[in-house]
Design a protein around this motif. Structure first.
Motif, mmCIF file in Angstrom:
data_model
loop_
_atom_site.group_PDB
_atom_site.id
_atom_site.type_symbol
_atom_site.label_atom_id
_atom_site.label_comp_id
_atom_site.label_asym_id
_atom_site.label_seq_id
_atom_site.Cartn_x
_atom_site.Cartn_y
_atom_site.Cartn_z
ATOM 1 N N ILE A 1 3.386 4.918 9.484
ATOM 2 C CA ILE A 1 3.677 6.172 8.784
ATOM 3 C C ILE A 1 2.844 6.263 7.514
ATOM 4 N N GLY A 2 2.784 5.160 6.765
ATOM 5 C CA GLY A 2 2.017 5.164 5.525
ATOM 6 C C GLY A 2 0.554 5.474 5.765
ATOM 7 N N ALA A 3 -0.041 4.849 6.794
ATOM 8 C CA ALA A 3 -1.448 5.104 7.093
ATOM 9 C C ALA A 3 -1.661 6.560 7.489
ATOM 10 N N TYR A 4 -0.729 7.112 8.276
ATOM 11 C CA TYR A 4 -0.839 8.520 8.686
ATOM 12 C C TYR A 4 -0.738 9.452 7.486
ATOM 13 N N VAL A 5 0.239 9.228 6.617
ATOM 14 C CA VAL A 5 0.396 10.092 5.446
ATOM 15 C C VAL A 5 -0.824 9.976 4.534
ATOM 16 N N ALA A 6 -1.383 8.772 4.401
ATOM 17 C CA ALA A 6 -2.596 8.603 3.596
ATOM 18 C C ALA A 6 -3.740 9.437 4.175
ATOM 19 N N GLU A 7 -3.860 9.448 5.507
ATOM 20 C CA GLU A 7 -4.924 10.230 6.135
ATOM 21 C C GLU A 7 -4.671 11.727 6.002
ATOM 22 N N ARG A 8 -3.426 12.143 6.121
ATOM 23 C CA ARG A 8 -3.133 13.566 5.929
ATOM 24 C C ARG A 8 -3.345 13.983 4.480
ATOM 25 N N THR A 9 -3.153 13.062 3.550
ATOM 26 C CA THR A 9 -3.452 13.353 2.147
ATOM 27 C C THR A 9 -4.950 13.588 1.976
ATOM 28 N N ARG B 1 0.813 -1.215 0.000
ATOM 29 C CA ARG B 1 0.000 0.000 0.000
ATOM 30 C C ARG B 1 0.848 1.268 0.000
ATOM 31 N N TYR B 2 2.136 1.133 0.412
ATOM 32 C CA TYR B 2 3.009 2.300 0.501
ATOM 33 C C TYR B 2 4.358 1.942 -0.112
ATOM 34 N N ILE B 3 4.822 2.768 -1.044
ATOM 35 C CA ILE B 3 6.097 2.515 -1.703
ATOM 36 C C ILE B 3 6.955 3.760 -1.562
ATOM 37 N N HIS B 4 8.238 3.558 -1.291
ATOM 38 C CA HIS B 4 9.137 4.681 -1.034
ATOM 39 C C HIS B 4 9.573 5.340 -2.342
ATOM 40 N N GLY B 5 9.491 6.656 -2.377
ATOM 41 C CA GLY B 5 10.101 7.454 -3.426
ATOM 42 C C GLY B 5 11.315 8.177 -2.862
ATOM 43 N N LEU C 1 0.200 4.306 -2.473
ATOM 44 C CA LEU C 1 0.648 5.663 -2.219
ATOM 45 C C LEU C 1 2.167 5.687 -2.184
ATOM 46 N N MET C 2 2.762 6.579 -2.973
ATOM 47 C CA MET C 2 4.213 6.764 -2.908
ATOM 48 C C MET C 2 4.525 7.825 -1.855
ATOM 49 N N ILE C 3 5.453 7.500 -0.952
ATOM 50 C CA ILE C 3 5.891 8.420 0.096
ATOM 51 C C ILE C 3 7.397 8.581 -0.050
ATOM 52 N N PRO C 4 7.880 9.753 -0.432
ATOM 53 C CA PRO C 4 9.325 9.914 -0.621
ATOM 54 C C PRO C 4 10.068 9.921 0.703
ATOM 55 N N VAL C 5 11.330 9.499 0.671
ATOM 56 C CA VAL C 5 12.203 9.490 1.840
ATOM 57 C C VAL C 5 13.400 10.395 1.564
ATOM 58 N N TRP C 6 14.080 10.797 2.633
ATOM 59 C CA TRP C 6 15.155 11.777 2.531
ATOM 60 C C TRP C 6 16.511 11.092 2.386
ATOM 61 N N PRO C 7 17.284 11.421 1.357
ATOM 62 C CA PRO C 7 18.665 10.936 1.285
ATOM 63 C C PRO C 7 19.550 11.697 2.263
ATOM 64 N N THR C 8 20.695 11.165 2.544
ATOM 65 C CA THR C 8 21.708 11.866 3.334
ATOM 66 C C THR C 8 23.008 11.880 2.549
ATOM 67 N N CYS D 1 2.044 18.472 -0.823
ATOM 68 C CA CYS D 1 2.052 19.164 0.459
ATOM 69 C C CYS D 1 3.059 18.464 1.361
ATOM 70 N N PRO D 2 3.502 19.110 2.464
ATOM 71 C CA PRO D 2 4.592 18.540 3.258
ATOM 72 C C PRO D 2 4.316 17.149 3.811
ATOM 73 N N ILE D 3 3.080 16.866 4.226
ATOM 74 C CA ILE D 3 2.771 15.534 4.761
ATOM 75 C C ILE D 3 1.664 14.947 3.895
ATOM 76 N N CYS D 4 2.025 14.662 2.663
ATOM 77 C CA CYS D 4 1.128 14.033 1.688
ATOM 78 C C CYS D 4 1.904 12.951 0.955
ATOM 79 N N GLY D 5 1.180 12.050 0.343
ATOM 80 C CA GLY D 5 1.773 11.086 -0.568
ATOM 81 C C GLY D 5 1.316 11.368 -1.982
ATOM 82 N N VAL D 6 1.823 10.574 -2.917
ATOM 83 C CA VAL D 6 1.444 10.675 -4.330
ATOM 84 C C VAL D 6 0.759 9.369 -4.706
#
Length: 723
Positions: free
Chosen positions: A645-653, A510-514, A537-544, A525-530
């Motif tokens: 996290i995925g469920a939360y971002v989906a709800e914020r979307t 249900r959630y795949i990392h971008g 839902l794609m949820i991007p992650v931060w590189p370092t 938006c800052p706490i949204c998925g695509v």
């Protein structure tokens, strides 16, 4: 394994510029009336919308951009008025239902902007200012000025245009402001040209910003400021004030004041933009105060750290490389040992013991099943004699860490189109994780190199398009074929591997990392998925900038400077940085992300090497990050699993979609009644702060609620502010 994934998004944050004075302006009207000259009559009007009015002079104004960023992070219900092009008419402020706004947020106290080169004016005329003050007065609406010019003691205009916030400048006329340092031109560790100003909370400030560490020293850096003192009664008749923020000399930098006609205001005397630390630290308290604690939206601080490629080997960086040398690695790969793995667990325990606000933090270990041996016995002894000691330790740590699907073999998913091969990579990895007994997120997938999502290497011109791509997408290069040495390019999500996405949905993902460093992966938006599919839902992650190939501080610094020092691939700093300086930069950025998003930062298994007793690159980073966090905050971070996290971002979307469709929300303060309804044709989850309804909890002392609204549904509840 990835070679180099492109310039990460991890360089210092400094735009738009906040290091500029606020121009003085006079209000363009001969009939300008002094604020407070009209006294309040009777009780205030009671019915206001749960909506915030943000006013800035131009779209580019840093203060306006700061407010927008803060409110978007909260998921707040707000409206922007660009004062240089939009008039503040009575219909903007009121309609037949009552007041249209519960709070007013100004980018600056005078809304100054440049009308022609070197010529500045207020974006509001006298009538608009008076209309705004009258609205505040009649509806008892609070106002915050994010950047405020001070009264000068002029015998005619003895207050700052357009009104007095009960403060006066403490520096000589013509030298009222203070410039602070810009880290982009001053490497860390070098003497600052303009030192940061450290501000602290007064007793009154600790009430407004109750979620901050009461002893916090908040740096004002890369921002102009005006030190102030409180005005005397003779200088500002009828104006009362309490200082909220002060510098080390006791000068006032923020004030809560009441005008002579009863309006409540907070004014800060320094500039802000979305990326400055002080903006993020103070923003929530300013919004909470302005709205009297009841507003649409919510905040939470999520600390999530992924470590990819658990069980596999990786390339190993040669720290002898210098900027400009051909890229190369050591002849042998690197794989963490059982001792490294056991030390990781001990370092995690130490972090939680040392920093209670870490709240039981656990790493997310991103798991590749090919790298484990199912047949070995579980053991917490790093010296175990086993067919694969790391696999034995993995079974020991199965419920002491969290685990995420990284595919079985870590192949590039850009051009695998065979359904059986795709199912094998996703489902077989889940089967192996279950057999290992891992505490696993079955709904979340991180593909190798974050591949399969339209960000790939391609030869040019494209020969044959793989069947998984639309016909107008460039072909994917093979691992050793044409284009294999080219950097990855963002072809957009339309060029994602559609066969891979289909199989992911089929297998319950249900959630795949971008990747946040890829433009097309950034959500709206800052706490949204695509949304890639109705149930994916794609949820991007931060590189370092701690490379996947490095195991020690020397290797980490070598890689960083190979990229960012003079002569590097992306030269940025005027000199090479030390490991400590790099750690400082990386954790500054991580602290910003922790406050503004819900996504993880990701590392790789080589970064877990125990390079010294009880030390690894990942936990150097986490220790420094939590040290900073606890110096500023008194509320814990949250550490949900990736499925959570995925469920939360989906709800914020969904929440954001409801706001954009136009929810109706009113607060009748006379009756203590709140009414919220979803627009026709739209349903979803809505978050709000200040009252307990639906599913509710307390975070940082604030009650937060989550309700599900169907189209046209009306929610009613009682609410009285606690003050």
């Amino acid at each position: 394994m990835p070679r180099f994934e492109g310039a990460p998004v991890a360089l210092p944050l400094q735009q738009p510029d906040a290091n500029r004075p606020l121009p003085r302006v006079q209000i363009p009207s001969s009939s300008r009336s002094r604020p407070g000259s009209v006294q309040a009559q009777g009780l205030p009007a009671n019915r206001v919308a749960l909506r915030i009015l943000v006013i800035g002079p131009t779209p580019e104004d840093p203060g306006l951009q700061a407010w927008r960023a803060l409110l978007d992070q909260l998921g707040a219900n707000y409206e922007v008025l660009i004062a240089s092009t939009q008039a503040l008419t009575p219909s903007v402020l009121e309609d037949s239902a009552g007041g249209r706004f519960q709070a007013v947020l100004l980018a600056s106290n005078n809304l100054a902007y440049e009308v022609s080169p070197g010529v500045f004016a207020s974006a509001f005329d006298a009538d608009e200012w008076n209309r705004l003050w009258d609205y505040q007065r009649r509806y008892a609406v609070r106002l915050v000025s994010l950047y405020t010019f001070l009264g000068t003691g002029d015998p005619v205009f003895n207050y700052a245009e357009p009104e007095d916030y009960c403060m006066r400048a403490v520096r000589p006329a013509g030298d009222e402001g203070v410039r602070t340092d810009n880290p982009a031109t001053n490497p860390p560790g070098d003497p600052p040209l303009y030192p940061p100003v450290r501000m602290t909370l007064t007793p009154e400030g600790r009430g407004v910003f109750s979620y901050l560490n009461p002893s916090a020293e908040i740096p004002i850096q890369n921002a102009y400021l005006y030190p102030a003192r409180l005005a005397t009664p003779e200088e500002s008749p009828g104006c009362s004030a309490q200082p909220l923020l002060q510098d080390s000399s006791g000068n006032v930098l923020g004030v809560l004041s009441r005008s002579s006609d009863g309006r409540e205001r907070i004014a800060l005397t320094f500039a802000s933009n979305p990326y400055l630390l002080h903006t993020q630290l103070l923003g929530y308290g300013l919004v909470r105060w302005a709205t009297r604690g009841l507003f649409i939206g919510e905040r939470r601080h999520i600390l999530a750290v992924d470590v990819d490629d658990w069980g596999l080997e990786s390339d190993w960086w040669d720290e002898a490389l210098q900027p400009g040398d051909p890229l190369r690695y050591r002849s042998e790969p690197f794989r963490i040992s059982a001792q490294d793995a056991w030390s990781v667990y001990q370092q995690q325990r130490r972090l939680n013991a040392s920093y209670p606000l870490s709240n039981g933090f656990m790493l997310n270990l991103v798991f590749n099943g090919r790298g484990v041996n199912l047949g070995v016995a579980a053991s917490c002894n790093p010296g175990v004699s086993s067919g694969d000691p790391l696999s034995s330790l993995t079974k020991c740590l199965a419920s002491r860490m969290r685990w995420v699907n990284h595919t079985r073999d870590h192949p590039s998913m850009d051009n695998i189109t065979d359904p059986a091969a795709l199912r094998f990579q996703i489902a077989e990895n889940t089967r192996l994780a279950n057999q290992m007994g891992l505490w696993y997120s079955p709904k979340t997938l991180k593909t190798g190199e974050l591949s399969g999502l339209g960000w790939y290497r391609s030869p040019a011109p494209a020969p044959v398009v793989p069947p998984a791509l639309p016909s107008d997408c460039p072909a994917v290069s093979g691992p050793t074929g044409p284009g294999a040495d080219e950097p990855r390019k963002d072809f957009g999500l339309i060029c994602a591997n559609q066969a891979m996405l289909d199989r992911a949905v089929e297998l319950g993902i249900r959630y795949i990392h971008g990747n946040y460093s890829v433009g097309s992966h950034k959500p709206p938006c800052p706490i949204c998925g695509v949304a890639l599919r109705p149930n994916l839902l794609m949820i991007p992650v931060w590189p370092t900038n701690i490379a996947y190939t490095v195991t020690t501080p020397a290797e980490a610094a070598s890689f960083y400077n190979y990229i960012y020092a003079p002569g590097g691939r992306f030269p940025y700093w005027p000199r090479a940085l030390t490991y400590e300086e790099i750690l400082e930069q990386e954790t500054n950025l991580a602290l910003h992300h922790l406050q503004t998003s819900a996504s993880s930062h990701y590392f790789h298994q080589a970064n877990l090497r125990e390079y010294a007793p009880g030390r690894s690159l990942v936990f150097d980073y986490l220790e420094r990050l939590m040290q900073k966090y606890t110096s500023y905050y008194s509320i814990p971070v949250l550490n949900p699993s990736w499925d959570e996290i995925g469920a939360y971002v989906a709800e914020r979307t969904q929440h954001t979609a409801l706001l954009r469709a136009g929810i109706t929300a009113f607060w009748d303060r006379g009756q203590g009644r709140v009414t919220i309804s979803a627009p026709a044709g739209t349903s979803g989850v809505l978050f709000f702060t200040g009252a307990a309804q639906g599913v509710s909890w307390v975070y940082g002392g604030d009650t937060v609620s989550k309700v599900s609204l169907s189209a046209g549904q009306e929610l009613r509840f009682s609410y009285y502010p606690g003050e």
